[in-house]
Design an enzyme around this catalytic site. Structure first.
Site, mmCIF file in Angstrom:
data_model
loop_
_atom_site.group_PDB
_atom_site.id
_atom_site.type_symbol
_atom_site.label_atom_id
_atom_site.label_comp_id
_atom_site.label_asym_id
_atom_site.label_seq_id
_atom_site.Cartn_x
_atom_site.Cartn_y
_atom_site.Cartn_z
ATOM 1 N N SER A 279 0.579 -1.418 -0.078
ATOM 2 C CA SER A 279 -0.065 -0.234 0.039
ATOM 3 C C SER A 279 0.716 1.160 -0.437
ATOM 4 O O SER A 279 0.174 1.819 0.109
ATOM 5 C CB SER A 279 -1.175 -0.087 1.225
ATOM 6 O OG SER A 279 -0.269 0.156 2.794
ATOM 7 N N ASN B 267 -2.511 -2.519 13.445
ATOM 8 C CA ASN B 267 -4.154 -2.364 13.380
ATOM 9 C C ASN B 267 -4.140 -1.046 13.650
ATOM 10 O O ASN B 267 -5.197 -0.192 13.316
ATOM 11 C CB ASN B 267 -4.504 -3.454 13.914
ATOM 12 C CG ASN B 267 -4.887 -4.753 12.724
ATOM 13 O OD1 ASN B 267 -3.869 -4.054 12.017
ATOM 14 N ND2 ASN B 267 -4.807 -5.633 13.299
ATOM 15 N N THR C 6 -40.394 25.642 -11.362
ATOM 16 C CA THR C 6 -40.275 24.248 -10.840
ATOM 17 C C THR C 6 -41.000 23.624 -12.091
ATOM 18 O O THR C 6 -41.332 23.799 -12.778
ATOM 19 C CB THR C 6 -41.672 24.331 -9.648
ATOM 20 O OG1 THR C 6 -43.005 24.453 -9.912
ATOM 21 C CG2 THR C 6 -41.604 25.188 -8.413
ATOM 22 N N HIS C 7 -39.656 22.367 -11.678
ATOM 23 C CA HIS C 7 -39.828 21.499 -12.501
ATOM 24 C C HIS C 7 -39.563 22.121 -14.213
ATOM 25 O O HIS C 7 -39.814 21.649 -14.939
ATOM 26 C CB HIS C 7 -41.181 20.579 -12.983
ATOM 27 C CG HIS C 7 -41.878 20.444 -12.315
ATOM 28 N ND1 HIS C 7 -42.703 19.342 -11.312
ATOM 29 C CD2 HIS C 7 -43.473 21.298 -11.291
ATOM 30 C CE1 HIS C 7 -43.388 19.414 -10.305
ATOM 31 N NE2 HIS C 7 -43.626 20.232 -10.389
ATOM 32 N N SER D 252 -13.722 25.749 -28.399
ATOM 33 C CA SER D 252 -14.246 24.693 -28.779
ATOM 34 C C SER D 252 -12.993 24.476 -29.649
ATOM 35 O O SER D 252 -11.660 25.267 -30.099
ATOM 36 C CB SER D 252 -15.504 25.130 -29.436
ATOM 37 O OG SER D 252 -15.032 23.813 -30.569
ATOM 38 N N LYS E 149 -17.235 28.787 -29.440
ATOM 39 C CA LYS E 149 -17.591 28.753 -28.504
ATOM 40 C C LYS E 149 -17.193 29.059 -27.186
ATOM 41 O O LYS E 149 -16.045 29.398 -27.321
ATOM 42 C CB LYS E 149 -18.015 27.462 -28.266
ATOM 43 C CG LYS E 149 -18.534 26.287 -29.574
ATOM 44 C CD LYS E 149 -19.556 26.337 -28.788
ATOM 45 C CE LYS E 149 -20.530 25.175 -27.965
ATOM 46 N NZ LYS E 149 -19.343 23.939 -28.041
ATOM 47 N N ASN F 93 -17.017 27.359 -23.624
ATOM 48 C CA ASN F 93 -17.639 25.995 -22.468
ATOM 49 C C ASN F 93 -17.079 25.945 -21.377
ATOM 50 O O ASN F 93 -16.575 27.209 -20.383
ATOM 51 C CB ASN F 93 -17.005 25.111 -23.199
ATOM 52 C CG ASN F 93 -17.291 24.482 -24.712
ATOM 53 O OD1 ASN F 93 -17.954 25.381 -24.857
ATOM 54 N ND2 ASN F 93 -15.934 24.186 -25.478
ATOM 55 N N GLU G 216 -19.195 21.660 -15.496
ATOM 56 C CA GLU G 216 -19.288 20.359 -16.009
ATOM 57 C C GLU G 216 -18.607 19.618 -14.755
ATOM 58 O O GLU G 216 -18.661 18.104 -15.130
ATOM 59 C CB GLU G 216 -18.917 20.696 -17.255
ATOM 60 C CG GLU G 216 -20.149 21.363 -18.525
ATOM 61 C CD GLU G 216 -19.860 21.684 -19.787
ATOM 62 O OE1 GLU G 216 -20.953 21.926 -20.783
ATOM 63 O OE2 GLU G 216 -18.460 20.883 -19.911
ATOM 64 N N TYR H 1 -9.578 -6.470 12.999
ATOM 65 C CA TYR H 1 -9.425 -6.056 11.556
ATOM 66 C C TYR H 1 -9.151 -7.210 10.577
ATOM 67 O O TYR H 1 -8.840 -8.367 10.253
ATOM 68 C CB TYR H 1 -7.487 -5.529 12.091
ATOM 69 C CG TYR H 1 -6.951 -4.768 10.353
ATOM 70 C CD1 TYR H 1 -7.638 -3.553 10.084
ATOM 71 C CD2 TYR H 1 -6.535 -5.185 9.393
ATOM 72 C CE1 TYR H 1 -7.301 -3.018 8.630
ATOM 73 C CE2 TYR H 1 -5.870 -4.881 8.546
ATOM 74 C CZ TYR H 1 -5.631 -3.962 8.077
ATOM 75 O OH TYR H 1 -5.548 -3.259 7.330
ATOM 76 N N GLN I 27 -7.893 -1.832 4.398
ATOM 77 C CA GLN I 27 -6.447 -0.960 3.574
ATOM 78 C C GLN I 27 -7.188 -0.455 2.258
ATOM 79 O O GLN I 27 -6.271 0.261 1.587
ATOM 80 C CB GLN I 27 -5.811 -2.287 2.812
ATOM 81 C CG GLN I 27 -4.565 -2.123 2.028
ATOM 82 C CD GLN I 27 -3.481 -2.395 1.516
ATOM 83 O OE1 GLN I 27 -2.638 -2.694 2.379
ATOM 84 N NE2 GLN I 27 -2.801 -2.979 0.117
ATOM 85 N N LYS J 197 -8.515 3.893 2.509
ATOM 86 C CA LYS J 197 -7.849 4.528 1.407
ATOM 87 C C LYS J 197 -8.052 5.535 0.717
ATOM 88 O O LYS J 197 -7.873 6.522 0.401
ATOM 89 C CB LYS J 197 -6.058 4.556 2.277
ATOM 90 C CG LYS J 197 -6.125 4.182 3.871
ATOM 91 C CD LYS J 197 -4.778 3.534 4.497
ATOM 92 C CE LYS J 197 -4.634 2.645 4.677
ATOM 93 N NZ LYS J 197 -5.285 1.419 5.535
#
Length: 466
Positions: free
Chosen positions: A25, A112, A157-158, A279, A285, A287, A292, A319, A324, A327
């Site tokens: 690890s 542990n 709304t909606h 773009s 464009k 963006n 996003e 344990y 492991q 993490k």
């Protein structure tokens, strides 16, 4: 070729190289090195205080651990897969520095409880940082809101036009969400702030250790009362991932709105060059990359939460090596939340601008004041449900004639109901519609000003406590 490992003499053969790599690890738990060193220093000091080792040996251990810390910060300590994990890597280097005294560090503890301590120290630190980011995020929202109390924006709304709102009121909704996130992390912090150090592998230890002393040195508020629970508990990690997921729900909802607002169809905001891209083939464009990406990264943290729940659901006490896997999920969720909060705070502060003229135009071009027509009639003694049905007829009439409510003549109003008078025009003006909603928590300008003050006072108080 196999490589010998530092296990007990119970093992006669070395681990297969592929299994050694699979088992290791160190590639990700190097993230815990500073916390591992801090926890080990507290453990060494406790061993010396209780007489398990001599004061001189305690000093040697602390000095050696601090040397490793400096070596790491200077880029001179870079353990590889052969170390398996950060705990063995530190102990091996400590033995190189301090000789046989270094081998005494692990007295009275197990990996542990050690890894449980390290991870909690890490998450305590990260929660404090994320809470500070949430305060900064709220601060930017409040700064924008203070300049837009009387700027109107369509409410939905909606995803259909519903009623006009104060833009400040809309932004304050996200301030409230972020404040709940801040409070939620504060509550989770209490359950992270419990020391498992000294629980051993699962049953405690025969050495006369002082768990409360080592917890005090590390700033823990409590110690685990049950050693089995101490080494196997990951509730706090699940809770954190749940809180992280909710933070990103809130950021993703705001992101979706910004994406819509920035579109040509809405045109409510303009994106600045500092937080958007173009773009590769369409030169016109611009963006909305930041919102996003935030919207996309949200699912990543949801996945970590689901993964942790599935990881824990079938584990017997105490344990198991499965743990492991906690993490990488935790580290990535922390990184993702912090990155998204930082990016969204920058976007709000300098990456977008509201187009007030377009917003004013938007609230004047729909039927979102229809409820106010019904309210108007209700104040004239017309039962609300009757008024509601009548307004539906009014809207249908307007649609048939290509008009808005504001375009109807007084004669047309009165032909629909005799209670309509000349003051109907003032009653349905967007600014008046918003200003009139002064119920507690409403969008009325006076209510919004009071809400702004309350939110600013709360933010200042939270910052002073941090």
């Amino acid at each position: 070729m196999t490589q010998a490992k530092t296990w007990s003499q119970r093992f006669e053969k070395a681990l297969h190289p592929a299994i050694a790599t699979f088992n290791a690890s160190i590639g990700f738990d190097i993230e815990l090195i500073e916390y591992d060193l801090t926890g080990s220093i507290a453990h060494a000091q406790m061993l010396a205080k209780t007489g398990i080792i001599s004061p001189e040996e305690g000093e040697q251990l602390v000095a050696g651990l601090e040397q490793i810390r400096q070596e790491y910060r200077d880029g001179q300590f870079n353990p590889g897969v052969d170390a398996e994990d950060i705990h063995f890597a530190v102990e091996r280097r400590l033995t190189e520095i301090a000789g046989d005294v270094g081998k005494k560090l692990h007295t009275g503890r197990s990996r542990n409880d050690q890894v449980g301590t390290d991870t909690r120290l890490y998450l305590r630190d990260q929660i404090r940082q994320i809470r500070a980011q949430l305060l900064d995020f709220q601060g930017v929202l409040l700064d924008i809101a203070e300049g837009h109390v009387e700027t109107l924006i369509p409410g939905y709304t909606h995803l259909q036009r519903a009623q006009p709102l104060s833009l400040a009121h809309h932004l304050l909704a996200y301030v409230e969400m972020a404040n709940r996130d801040w409070e939620r992390l504060g509550e989770i912090y209490k359950r992270v702030d419990i020391s498992p150090l000294g629980c051993g592998a699962l049953a405690g230890t025969t050495f006369p250790i002082d768990r409360h002393y080592s917890a005090e040195l590390l700033g823990f508020g409590q110690v685990y009362a049950n050693s089995l629970d101490g080494v196997s508990d990951r509730d706090w990690a699940i809770e954190f991932l749940g809180a992280a997921s909710i933070i990103l729900v809130h950021l993703s909802r705001l992101s979706e709105e910004i994406i819509l607002w920035a579109s040509q169809e809405f045109g409510f905001v303009t994106l600045t060059d500092s937080c958007s891209t173009g773009s590769s083939i369409m030169p016109q464009k611009k963006n909305p990359d930041v919102p996003e990406l935030v919207r996309g990264k949200t699912g990543r943290v949801f996945g970590h939460l689901q993964g942790m729940l599935v990881l824990m659901k079938g584990l017997p006490l105490a344990y198991n090596k499965d743990l492991q896997e906690d993490k990488e999920a935790l580290f990535d969720a922390v990184k993702t939340v912090k990155g998204c909060l930082e990016a969204m705070t920058i976007l709000l502060a300098e990456g977008m601008e509201f187009r007030a003229p377009r917003l004013a135009e938007a609230v004047a071009e729909d039927f979102s004041n229809a409820t106010d027509v019904a309210d108007y009639l209700a104040t004239k003694g017309v039962p609300f449900r009757e008024a509601y049905n009548l307004v539906g007829k009014v809207v249908r009439t307007c649609l048939e004639s290509g008009k808005l409510l504001k375009d109807l003549t007084l004669e047309e109003w009165q032909s629909l109901h005799p209670q309509f008078e000349a003051d109907i025009y003032e009653a349905i003006a967007p600014h008046r519609v918003v200003a009139a909603r002064n119920s507690y928590g409403g969008t009325g300008f006076e209510r919004v000003k009071a809400a702004l003050k309350m939110a600013c006072d709360r933010l200042n108080s939270a910052r002073s406590e941090s």
